[in-house]
Design an enzyme around this catalytic site. Structure first.
Site: not given
Ligand code: DHB
Length: 310
Positions: A43, A129
């Site tokens: 992650k 992101c």
């Protein structure tokens, strides 16, 4: 034979998770290790642990998913420790760590931590992101991307690549490739989710996820033509030493085959892995092998980048 490699790192097959999906905890990472995936990525990490955005923050859609997780993660040390332990036990199975600082300073600090560690895998610097309120995606700011990479590669010597957002104009591919070609990148990963989409529940006239008023990154089948275009466009523009990881729109083995035809050396699975779990890699391997057999191909290099035009 589904084997592949990036910069001398050898992988048993072309499939891996897309960062963010089923790679948050040690238990999830262990499940990826046990699966038929060829490798894995952790992650996206920040320096400190984060809880992320309020829920619901992921929703399944008819043809994919929408998410605004907001970078929930256990912090870089957690994933770096996992990777260091893993590489001790499996020295012949390289894995990826994903890094997504909220500022250039945070990215550089995490890069220093990794540089000073014994980590001997690959690092994916996530410049894309879309889900942290007030933090624009670095990958859509070309000058900023140039600046981040210049600072990073002033000291960083471990094998690294970047995860990019989708681009939609050919001039963007030209400009971004010209920037990326200045640096010793080992790979470019295209694409992250289609940023800031919106879907509505027809029963309730309501958005599907809570953060940012319902805006979130869209993945799954919606992303396939955009992912193919981004992989192909970068394959045509990047220095040949820079390998491409193709991400976006995989729902079956043919989708993976298509990303490889467009130029990908590895392919990442996001929405489909979230929905089906790590057993999906067994099916994808079988389906890709079947397509290859039909075409008379025995290895990935037989068709990688061999997309035909009219
Ligand atoms: C998150 C989403 C992304 O697409 C990404 O690249 C990094 C983090 C998130 O919301 O957690």
């Amino acid at each position: 034979d589904l084997r592949t490699s990036i910069d001398g790192f050898k992988f048993d097959n072309v499939f891996m998770n897309a960062s963010g999906v089923r790679c948050y905890t040690e238990q999830e990472l262990d499940e990826l290790v046990q699966s038929d995936a060829g490798t894995l990525v952790t992650k996206s990490a920040t320096q400190a642990k984060r809880l992320g955005n309020p829920s619901p923050r992921y929703a399944r859609l008819e043809l994919g998913s929408i998410n605004s997780m907001g970078l929930p993660n256990e912090g870089l040390d957690y994933y770096l420790n996992y990777a260091l332990n893993f590489q001790k036990a499996h020295p012949d199975q390289p894995i990826f760590i994903s890094v997504a600082g909220l500022s250039m300073e945070e990215n550089l600090a995490m890069a220093h931590t990794i540089e000073d560690s014994d980590f001997n895998g690959l690092v994916e610097f996530n410049l894309s992101c879309p889900n942290v309120p007030g933090k624009p995606q670095t990958g859509y700011d070309f000058d900023r991307t140039q600046e981040v990479l210049t600072n990073l590669f002033s000291f960083f010597t471990k094998p690294a690549g970047v995860k990019l957002p989708p681009y939609f104009d050919l001039a963007q591919f030209d400009q971004m490739a010209a920037i990326l070609n200045q640096f010793p990148l080992k790979f470019v990963n295209s694409i992250n989710s289609l940023g800031n989409g919106l879907m509505i529940d027809p029963e309730t006239d309501t958005v599907l996820i809570k953060p940012k008023g319902g805006f979130g990154g869209v993945g799954g089948a919606y992303a396939k033509p955009i992912a193919l275009a981004n992989v192909r466009a970068f394959a045509q523009r990047l220095n040949p030493q820079i390998q491409i990881i193709g991400t976006g729109g995989i729902t079956n083995g043919r989708d993976a085959y298509d990303l490889i035809l467009a130029g990908a050396s590895l392919v990442q699975v996001g929405t489909l892995l979230q929905e089906e779990g790590p057993a999906v890699f067994t099916r994808l391997k079988r389906e890709l092998a079947a397509v290859m057999q039909t075409k008379g191909y025995t290895q990935i290099s037989d068709f990688k980048g061999q997309l035909k035009t009219l």
